[in-house]
Scaffold this motif. Structure first.
Motif, PDB file in Angstrom:
ATOM      1  N   LYS A 190    -105.594  -7.938  17.387  1.00 18.27           N
ATOM      2  CA  LYS A 190    -105.399  -8.607  16.128  1.00 18.27           C
ATOM      3  C   LYS A 190    -103.479  -8.470  16.057  1.00 18.27           C
ATOM      4  O   LYS A 190    -103.026  -7.735  16.679  1.00 18.27           O
ATOM      5  CB  LYS A 190    -105.942  -8.016  14.980  1.00 18.27           C
ATOM      6  N   SER A 191    -103.011  -9.140  15.265  1.00 18.73           N
ATOM      7  CA  SER A 191    -101.757  -9.184  14.954  1.00 18.73           C
ATOM      8  C   SER A 191    -101.566  -8.758  13.646  1.00 18.73           C
ATOM      9  O   SER A 191    -102.091  -9.379  12.557  1.00 18.73           O
ATOM     10  CB  SER A 191    -100.936 -10.405  15.174  1.00 18.73           C
ATOM     11  N   CYS A 230    -103.502 -18.975   6.961  1.00 14.95           N
ATOM     12  CA  CYS A 230    -103.656 -18.612   8.266  1.00 14.95           C
ATOM     13  C   CYS A 230    -103.758 -17.209   8.394  1.00 14.95           C
ATOM     14  O   CYS A 230    -103.952 -16.715   9.494  1.00 14.95           O
ATOM     15  CB  CYS A 230    -102.398 -19.202   9.004  1.00 14.95           C
ATOM     16  N   ASN A 246    -105.642 -13.445  13.499  1.00 12.54           N
ATOM     17  CA  ASN A 246    -106.386 -13.418  14.515  1.00 12.54           C
ATOM     18  C   ASN A 246    -105.941 -14.555  15.309  1.00 12.54           C
ATOM     19  O   ASN A 246    -106.414 -14.463  16.691  1.00 12.54           O
ATOM     20  CB  ASN A 246    -108.012 -13.260  14.227  1.00 12.54           C
ATOM     21  N   ASN A 247    -105.418 -15.792  14.931  1.00 15.32           N
ATOM     22  CA  ASN A 247    -105.285 -16.923  15.538  1.00 15.32           C
ATOM     23  C   ASN A 247    -103.901 -17.225  16.144  1.00 15.32           C
ATOM     24  O   ASN A 247    -103.689 -17.718  17.098  1.00 15.32           O
ATOM     25  CB  ASN A 247    -106.056 -17.940  14.742  1.00 15.32           C
ATOM     26  N   LEU A 248    -102.949 -16.884  15.329  1.00 12.06           N
ATOM     27  CA  LEU A 248    -101.614 -17.346  15.703  1.00 12.06           C
ATOM     28  C   LEU A 248    -101.143 -16.907  17.074  1.00 12.06           C
ATOM     29  O   LEU A 248    -101.309 -15.723  17.082  1.00 12.06           O
ATOM     30  CB  LEU A 248    -100.530 -17.135  14.533  1.00 12.06           C
ATOM     31  N   ASN A 249    -100.371 -17.740  17.946  1.00 17.56           N
ATOM     32  CA  ASN A 249     -99.983 -16.874  18.788  1.00 17.56           C
ATOM     33  C   ASN A 249     -98.517 -16.021  18.673  1.00 17.56           C
ATOM     34  O   ASN A 249     -98.029 -16.361  17.332  1.00 17.56           O
ATOM     35  CB  ASN A 249     -99.476 -18.201  19.997  1.00 17.56           C
ATOM     36  N   SER A 250     -97.870 -15.567  19.443  1.00 19.51           N
ATOM     37  CA  SER A 250     -96.878 -14.771  19.358  1.00 19.51           C
ATOM     38  C   SER A 250     -95.668 -15.451  18.872  1.00 19.51           C
ATOM     39  O   SER A 250     -94.969 -15.042  17.927  1.00 19.51           O
ATOM     40  CB  SER A 250     -96.401 -13.899  20.554  1.00 19.51           C
ATOM     41  N   LYS A 251     -95.261 -16.498  19.465  1.00 17.78           N
ATOM     42  CA  LYS A 251     -94.166 -17.312  19.023  1.00 17.78           C
ATOM     43  C   LYS A 251     -94.401 -17.703  17.462  1.00 17.78           C
ATOM     44  O   LYS A 251     -93.287 -17.718  16.825  1.00 17.78           O
ATOM     45  CB  LYS A 251     -93.878 -18.316  19.966  1.00 17.78           C
ATOM     46  N   ASN A 252     -95.617 -18.325  17.290  1.00 13.03           N
ATOM     47  CA  ASN A 252     -95.762 -18.798  15.530  1.00 13.03           C
ATOM     48  C   ASN A 252     -95.461 -17.671  14.796  1.00 13.03           C
ATOM     49  O   ASN A 252     -95.067 -17.740  13.649  1.00 13.03           O
ATOM     50  CB  ASN A 252     -96.977 -19.401  15.673  1.00 13.03           C
ATOM     51  N   MET A 286     -98.002  -6.652  17.346  1.00 12.36           N
ATOM     52  CA  MET A 286     -98.486  -7.895  17.784  1.00 12.36           C
ATOM     53  C   MET A 286     -99.639  -8.010  18.934  1.00 12.36           C
ATOM     54  O   MET A 286     -99.451  -7.322  20.042  1.00 12.36           O
ATOM     55  CB  MET A 286     -97.282  -8.827  18.774  1.00 12.36           C
ATOM     56  N   ASN A 287    -100.894  -8.826  18.757  1.00 12.30           N
ATOM     57  CA  ASN A 287    -102.016  -8.735  19.576  1.00 12.30           C
ATOM     58  C   ASN A 287    -102.343  -7.373  20.093  1.00 12.30           C
ATOM     59  O   ASN A 287    -102.460  -7.088  21.272  1.00 12.30           O
ATOM     60  CB  ASN A 287    -101.577  -9.627  20.900  1.00 12.30           C
TER      61      ASN A 287
END
Length: 564
Positions: A190-191, A230, A246-252, A286-287
């Motif tokens: 997760k982030s 989100c 759980n869903n957003l990528n690192s850049k977002n 992050m993640n």
């Protein structure tokens, strides 16, 4: 038996919108007919029964998924298969995770399913032979089961209320740290974004707690309205919030947080008649999986090392982590060194420019570990962090006083702000000087964390008391960070040490020259002597002599040595 038997609390006004759902599962139509007839007019707590009929396990499952508040299921054991009813019980309890519904098995072939075996192996509430369920016994069974279900409902409602209170911030209504920990237990990476309001305590002190509470509520509403689609928002401490996604990528995520920081910084939070702007420090794990809160907290600490209103992403090689690891390592080493008497005093000469003679020495602590001698650069933070800095001071002060007994020179010993807050600090100094039989004016106490002097009346008064007792006082590293000339008006100072960062490059750096000259001129007007440390060559020595420094200390004069 007449229908009047089943009219319980019939004198109360009937609420036809509420009923107890009862499920009958049996592949014999006659059983349904008889059971429905027997229960037709029954009321419990002024609520009628709503009979749901299923002729097979498949029909029963369909009804169970349609109604989530079935109080009782009367289930035939033998239907499509000899164990169909047992399989349905297992499905309800284990697959549907329904522990509330009361389950009663009925059978026409009792010899095929012994009662004890059924109760031991399946989570049922009762087991009856169809022939023994007379109208009277059926009434007792249904009423008892529904009452049990009602009690479980009340317990669940109370439990849910308590759980809600335990997992919700009373101030903001957001999920709290307990709820966050539950969500973090879910599998997968997760982030986690930790958001800390900068200088929130200042807002509380300036405007009061009511305004501070309103700010937290407004802040929570703003973040929740902006990111709840989100991310999950949690309020885990007074001025600390968490976004979990759980869903957003690192850049977002990084872009979202930079936008958030920009928007918050420019936003005016209206708190009654007050408008308040704030900044935030943000730490991002992050993640990651495992210890997400701690990782984000470490990232925030790293961010604040470079100032407020900053963002930092966690990484295994953060400087703060290396510092913590070093502190942990040295904490044990210091403790062992103190116990085994491996804390040593080294002494560095201080020369007077006017006479070019050595007139005093500064005691510098060293720790011996596995045959090597380490300077405070390696362990001073750990000593402070672990609360062992005062133990080191006492060792150094005692060693210095012992040496002073047999020496003609004066000595200086470093002390920290935390030393000054020790309850026995002054008494220890008095007792040690008495035991050593030396005059207090031969010892100078150097204040390492002088920036705290101006704002702490207790420390100012204690330093003045130490000076009145006869000890000399020196401010170390003057000119660095937040040092303030006004401090010299509030306490009795004998020496100032110009911070070494100005001395090392004083030949090339005009700013260092200006700062050093200003300190010297001001100090002399206050009858305070100036010591220049980190004097490393002849050129620097001559320049400092020329601009009026009183004493020189550094490798050009002498290295620190265990003896003098």
């Amino acid at each position: 038996m007449s229908d009047e038997l089943f009219l319980i609390d019939d004198e109360l006004e009937e609420n036809s919108g509420e009923k107890w759902n009862i499920l009958i599962v049996d592949d014999e139509a006659s059983v349904h007919t008889i059971t429905n007839a027997a229960l037709k007019n029954m009321k419990i707590n002024n609520k009628r029964l709503n009979i749901l009929n299923a002729m097979s396990v498949a029909e029963a499952k369909e009804i169970l998924h349609k109604y989530d508040d079935i109080a009782l299921a009367l289930i035939d054991v033998v239907m499509e298969t000899p164990e169909a009813g047992l399989d349905l019980v297992n499905y309800i309890r284990n697959d549907m995770k329904n522990k509330m519904i009361r389950l009663v098995l009925r059978t026409g072939q009792p010899s095929q399913a012994p009662q004890r075996d059924l109760i031991d192996c399946y989570d049922i509430n009762d087991y009856k032979e169809k022939t023994e369920l007379t109208v009277e016994k059926l009434y007792i069974l249904v009423r008892t089961s529904v009452k049990q279900y009602e009690q479980y409902q009340e317990l669940k409602a109370n439990r849910d209320t308590i759980y809600k209170k335990m997992t919700t911030s009373e101030l903001t209504g957001l999920p709290n740290r307990m709820k966050l920990n539950e969500n973090l237990d879910r599998e997968g990476s997760k982030s986690l974004i930790l958001i800390n309001i900068d200088d929130f305590s200042v807002i509380n002190d300036r405007h009061g707690f009511d305004v501070g509470d309103k700010l937290l509520q407004s802040f929570a509403e703003y973040i929740n309205s902006s990111y709840s689609d989100c991310m999950e928002l949690f309020h885990i401490n007074a001025d600390v919030f968490v976004l979990l996604c759980n869903n957003l990528n690192s850049k977002n995520i990084v872009k979202c947080m930079e936008d958030l920081k920009t928007n918050i910084t420019s936003r005016h939070f209206k708190l009654g008649i007050i408008e308040q702007q704030i900044g935030v420090s943000i730490g991002i794990a992050m993640n990651e999986s495992g210890n997400l809160i701690q990782k984000a907290e470490l990232a925030i600490k790293e961010a604040r090392n470079t100032g407020k209103n900053n963002t930092q992403i966690y990484a295994d090689d953060l400087k703060i982590i290396r510092t913590i690891e070093s502190n942990s390592l040295w904490t044990q080493r210091i403790r062992k060194a103190i116990k085994e008497k491996r804390v040593h005093a080294y002494f560095q000469a201080i020369q007077e420019f006017k006479t070019q003679k050595i007139v005093k020495y500064e005691a510098l602590v060293r720790i011996e570990h596995e045959g090597e001698v380490y300077s405070p650069f390696h362990f001073l933070d750990a000593a402070q962090y672990s609360g062992q800095i005062y133990d080191i001071f006492k060792i150094m002060f005692k060693k210095t006083c012992e040496l002073a007994k047999t020496s003609e020179y004066d000595f200086s010993v470093n002390m920290s702000e935390s030393d000054l807050h020790e309850s026995d600090f002054f008494d220890y100094i008095k007792q040690t000087l008495k035991e050593s039989k030396i005059s207090p004016d031969r010892i100078t106490l150097e204040i390492l964390e002088y920036k705290s002097i101006a704002g702490d009346n207790y420390i100012k008064n204690l330093i003045n008391a130490l000076h009145d007792f006869g000890l000399k006082i020196s401010i170390d590293d003057f000119g660095a960070q937040c040092s303030n000339f006004s401090q010299l008006n509030n306490i009795h100072i004998d020496y100032i040490k110009i911070d070494g960062s100005f001395i090392k490059d004083i030949i090339q750096n005009k700013n260092s020259q200006i700062v050093s000259r200003t300190i010297i001129d001001y100090a002399h007007q206050k009858n305070i002597s100036v010591i220049a440390e980190f004097v490393c060559n002849r050129e620097i020595y001559n320049y400092l002599k020329m601009i009026g420094a009183d004493y020189a200390q550094g490798y050009f004069i002498a290295k620190p040595l265990p003896i003098i």
